[in-house]
Scaffold this active site. Structure first.
Site, PDB file in Angstrom:
ATOM      1  N   HIS A  52       0.821  -1.220   0.000  1.00 34.43           N
ATOM      2  CA  HIS A  52       0.000   0.000   0.000  1.00 34.43           C
ATOM      3  C   HIS A  52       0.858   1.275   0.000  1.00 34.43           C
ATOM      4  O   HIS A  52       0.740   2.083  -0.925  1.00 34.43           O
ATOM      5  CB  HIS A  52      -0.994  -0.047   1.167  1.00 34.43           C
ATOM      6  CG  HIS A  52      -1.647   1.259   1.461  1.00 34.43           C
ATOM      7  ND1 HIS A  52      -2.472   1.914   0.569  1.00 34.43           N
ATOM      8  CD2 HIS A  52      -1.586   2.060   2.559  1.00 34.43           C
ATOM      9  CE1 HIS A  52      -2.897   3.045   1.108  1.00 34.43           C
ATOM     10  NE2 HIS A  52      -2.368   3.168   2.310  1.00 34.43           N
ATOM     11  N   HIS A  76       3.808   6.819   5.431  1.00 28.89           N
ATOM     12  CA  HIS A  76       2.622   7.530   5.907  1.00 28.89           C
ATOM     13  C   HIS A  76       1.785   6.775   6.931  1.00 28.89           C
ATOM     14  O   HIS A  76       1.055   7.375   7.702  1.00 28.89           O
ATOM     15  CB  HIS A  76       1.751   8.003   4.730  1.00 28.89           C
ATOM     16  CG  HIS A  76       0.840   6.951   4.168  1.00 28.89           C
ATOM     17  ND1 HIS A  76       1.203   6.126   3.148  1.00 28.89           N
ATOM     18  CD2 HIS A  76      -0.416   6.589   4.493  1.00 28.89           C
ATOM     19  CE1 HIS A  76       0.212   5.305   2.867  1.00 28.89           C
ATOM     20  NE2 HIS A  76      -0.799   5.554   3.681  1.00 28.89           N
ATOM     21  N   GLU A  80       0.627   5.642  12.559  1.00 31.41           N
ATOM     22  CA  GLU A  80      -0.702   5.131  12.864  1.00 31.41           C
ATOM     23  C   GLU A  80      -0.687   3.616  13.138  1.00 31.41           C
ATOM     24  O   GLU A  80      -1.322   3.158  14.076  1.00 31.41           O
ATOM     25  CB  GLU A  80      -1.649   5.447  11.688  1.00 31.41           C
ATOM     26  CG  GLU A  80      -3.105   5.087  11.921  1.00 31.41           C
ATOM     27  CD  GLU A  80      -3.787   5.973  12.958  1.00 31.41           C
ATOM     28  OE1 GLU A  80      -3.176   6.960  13.404  1.00 31.41           O
ATOM     29  OE2 GLU A  80      -4.934   5.660  13.322  1.00 31.41           O
ATOM     30  N   ASP A  81       0.041   2.861  12.335  1.00 29.53           N
ATOM     31  CA  ASP A  81      -0.118   1.403  12.371  1.00 29.53           C
ATOM     32  C   ASP A  81       1.083   0.620  12.875  1.00 29.53           C
ATOM     33  O   ASP A  81       1.037  -0.603  12.938  1.00 29.53           O
ATOM     34  CB  ASP A  81      -0.471   0.882  10.961  1.00 29.53           C
ATOM     35  CG  ASP A  81      -1.833   1.389  10.510  1.00 29.53           C
ATOM     36  OD1 ASP A  81      -2.671   1.645  11.388  1.00 29.53           O
ATOM     37  OD2 ASP A  81      -2.039   1.518   9.293  1.00 29.53           O
ATOM     38  N   ASP A 143      -3.182   8.626  -0.916  1.00 27.40           N
ATOM     39  CA  ASP A 143      -3.502   7.499  -0.027  1.00 27.40           C
ATOM     40  C   ASP A 143      -4.949   7.071  -0.275  1.00 27.40           C
ATOM     41  O   ASP A 143      -5.257   5.894  -0.460  1.00 27.40           O
ATOM     42  CB  ASP A 143      -3.290   7.971   1.421  1.00 27.40           C
ATOM     43  CG  ASP A 143      -3.715   6.940   2.447  1.00 27.40           C
ATOM     44  OD1 ASP A 143      -3.451   5.744   2.242  1.00 27.40           O
ATOM     45  OD2 ASP A 143      -4.320   7.343   3.467  1.00 27.40           O
TER      46      ASP A 143
END
Ligand code: MN
Length: 741
Positions: A52, A76, A80-81, A143
């Site tokens: 991704h 990016h 967050e992940d 994104d």
């Protein structure tokens, strides 16, 4: 070969091709880092997660953006992940990249729960404002684009949610930034999930006729090319069927079948320079029959998002209408990539080719202040300060509120309702109790704690709050609370006014008269009346006039108690001898839309020299026998010698009564270099605005400037401003001003 490495190498290929000077080594490092961080994570499609960010980075590279943007795209989702922090990224890839990643992460965390149109606009603004650096929003859009391309792996509910959000938020932002190609793709992808049947219908219809479409487009393309070669113009011409969502929208908004859609096809002719754009236009209009009223010159007047092209719709031998867009290579690039295009055409930035209208005003301002700095540096520092003076926050229900920058929970509470502000005892931001003066940040969820028996606002709040709305509402509260004080001030003001009118206070307050008077002024008691005057709910002048009316009606003003006021004897010659007739009542509605201070519904006319309209500050002049002549306060004829009592005494305060008249007469004067069709253009604009025109005259000055004077009827100043703005957009028009003096 490892498919991941394969994908990475094809990204590098793109970077090498599109991003000259890119830092390939840092990009490689970023890939290694992100790959390690996302190790073991898989997407819904079953692919390793890193695919991704790699795709997103490839889209960013296709937009020809800089190394930092490509690196940030690779990273990016790390904050967050994965376990990465802002500090980790800053240490490895620099503060700029860390800030970009952090920015994208913040946007990802914004929750969308609201569905109303006005809220959507606020959400769009919120995202733009949160982005700060324009590259953040560009990466976020890339994104979203990749997520939309792979939406088939998500459950149906998520598909719908994401598609709605894409249609309402991201496609409009892409449009605002001028990124047509991305916008189209986002719209078509979203439509597939929002109306799968509608989408399929159009898709199948297009497929069924594809060979016919193809044949038609080739024939048109050949005719255009042959002609341009014959004319010696170097150009590329090609046709395409418009994208599905634009066909869909036309079918549904115009309620048409696909066969009835006006222009299904768009042809593009890309040329080397602007003069050739117009040359090609001439050829096209010669080859095919132009459809009247469909020609648009966005080169002369670019769209707000910077788009430039000539558009025309023509009909070929087959009787099929089609649109032709003619533009230069640079305009084409801008049309496709919008703001992102400026990483490539940076020199375009310094000559202001971006268009100067509102949406890109911020870019223009930056340009002006940074003309001498390196273009690359400029783009790097480009900030989205489009909404810098606003902050956008959520209510706990998910509604978006827009407040002035720096606003705090006090402003927020009063923006909901004055009762919420007046009963506020505490505030929470994102679930945590905070002091009332904590500045709100974009995206905060704000909750106000209220109590029935709250003491009301504190006096400090007037200083703490940032919005006029909150300030006024707090003041209002104090006004109402400070009744005693208000009664006292009001009493003095009213007594003064009555004295001026020659009415004894005892007369007004007598047992016999008072009930009538209170009824007339609509107050429950004399104290109520005074309190209203005290806090500004009613003016003493108005109250005095009404009391005077009422006493006159009751016949209590005979015997010379009230001297005949000089102005009235002028306006109402019949009354000069005294108040035998009843004095006109203070008007609720007026015939002229004007009230004259201290006088009833007297004769009013508007001065021809300056033609005032509601919204203009105005002043009245008591003429001899023709009532009050109303001028704009800034009219040269309304400037008078205040020391000359004779003259000054005849100038009176007047005010507008809104909504009493449908329209007012006024006049505008335009100047422009004289040209054919100028007056016609003016008339066309006025007719599209549905403005009633009572006169239009044009004359040419010696320096070949044309002056066009338009006499028109408008409702108020707001409408006139709208008309003025539209008129000043007419080609060549340099000034539009009110006719004065
Ligand atoms: Mn992502």
């Amino acid at each position: 070969m490892d498919p991941i490495l394969d994908q990475f190498e094809s990204l590098m290929e793109k970077v090498r091709k599109n991003n000259r000077g890119a830092d390939l080594e840092r990009i490689r490092e970023a890939f290694r880092y992100a790959d390690a961080q996302h190790a073991g994570q898989v997407r819904k499609s079953g692919e390793p997660y890193i695919t991704h960010p790699l795709h997103v980075a490839a889209i960013v590279a296709e937009l020809e953006m800089d190394s930092d943007s490509i690196i940030a795209a690779l990273l990016h989702d790390c904050i967050e992940d994965t376990g990465s922090t802002h500090e980790d990224i800053a240490k490895l890839f620099g503060e700029t990249v860390a800030a970009l990643v952090e920015g994208v992460t913040k946007l990802t965390r914004v929750q969308y729960v609201t569905k109303e149109e006005e809220q959507m606009e606020n959400l769009r603004k919120m995202l733009m404002a949160m982005a700060q650096d324009v590259r953040v929003i560009l990466i976020k859009i890339c994104d979203r684009l990749h997520n939309m391309r792979t939406l088939q792996f998500q459950p149906p509910r998520k598909q719908r949610e994401k598609s709605l959000e894409t249609m309402e938020i991201y496609a409009p932002i892409a449009h605002r930034l001028g990124m047509q190609r991305v916008k189209w793709e986002l719209e078509d992808l979203a439509l597939q999930y929002l109306d799968p049947i509608g989408y399929k219908e159009i898709e199948q219809d297009l497929a069924a006729k594809s060979s016919a479409h193809e044949k038609f487009m080739v024939s048109v393309q050949t005719r255009i090319n042959d002609r341009l070669v014959a004319e010696g113009i170097s150009a590329t011409a090609y046709g395409r069927v418009k994208h599905i969502y634009s066909i869909y929208r036309k079918m549904y908004t115009q309620n048409k079948t696909m066969d009835e859609i006006f222009d299904l096809y768009a042809f593009r002719v890309i040329v080397d320079n602007i003069p050739d754009c117009y040359n090609v236009l001439g050829c096209i209009h010669d080859l095919f029959k132009p459809v009247l009223g469909r020609f648009k010159d966005y080169i002369g007047t670019p769209k707000p998002n910077g788009y430039q092209s000539l558009h025309t719709t023509v009909i070929g031998r087959e009787g099929i209408p089609f649109e032709v867009q003619i533009r230069t290579q640079e305009m084409h690039h801008t049309a496709e990539y919008g703001i992102a295009a400026h990483w490539k055409y940076k020199q375009g930035l310094s000559n202001g080719s971006l268009g100067s209208e509102e949406t890109f005003e911020w870019v223009r301002k930056l340009l002006e202040s940074q003309q001498d700095t390196d273009a690359e540096e400029f783009v790097r520092s480009l900030k989205v300060d489009l909404f810098a003076d606003e902050v956008f926050v959520f209510t706990p229900q998910g509604d978006v509120k827009s407040l002035p920058a720096g606003a705090n929970p006090i402003d927020f509470a009063y923006s909901i309702h004055s009762a919420v502000g007046n009963k506020m005892t505490g505030a929470k931001i994102n679930g945590r109790i905070v002091p009332f003066d904590t500045p709100l940040q974009n995206g905060d969820i704000v909750e106000i704690i209220t109590a029935k028996n709250a003491h009301g606002p504190s006096r400090d709040w007037i200083k703490l709050c940032k919005s006029n709305e909150a300030r006024n509402k707090i003041r209002q509260w104090f006004k109402k609370e400070r009744r005693e004080e208000n009664i006292a001030t009001g009493k003095v003001m009213l007594e003064n006014e009555l004295r001026r009118l020659g009415i004894p206070v005892t007369e007004a307050m007598s047992e016999e008269n008072l009930p009538h008077i209170l009824k007339k002024v609509g107050s429950g008691s004399w104290d109520d009346l005074c309190a209203a005057i005290g806090y500004g709910g009613m003016t003493a002048v108005k109250a005095g006039a009404r009391i005077k009316d009422e006493l006159a009606r009751l016949g209590k003003l005979q015997g010379g108690k009230v001297p005949a006021a000089a102005p009235q004897s002028v306006i109402y010659p019949g009354m000069a001898g005294g108040a035998q007739q009843s004095i006109p009542k203070a008007p609720k509605h007026t015939e002229s839309g004007i009230v004259v201070e201290g006088l009833g519904n007297c004769m009013v006319k508007f001065a021809k020299c300056c033609t005032p309209i509601p919204g203009d500050p105005v002043i009245g002049f008591i003429t001899r026998g023709y009532g009050v002549s109303v001028h704009r306060a800034d009219c040269p004829n309304a400037q008078f010698d205040h020391t000359d009592a004779q003259v000054a005494g005849r100038w009176v305060n007047v005010a507008w009564v809104e909504g009493d008249l449908e329209s007012y007469h006024t006049a505008l004067e335009l100047s422009a270099p004289d040209r054919d069709g100028l007056a016609l253009d003016v008339a066309t604009v006025l007719s599209t605005l549905k403005v009633k025109v009572s006169g239009l005259s044009a004359r040419r000055l010696e320096d070949s400037t044309a002056l066009v004077v338009v006499e028109l009827e408008v409702k108020d100043k707001a409408q006139l401003t709208q008309v003025t703005n539209k008129l000043s957009q007419i080609h060549g028009v340099s000034t539009v001003k009110r006719v004065t003096g």
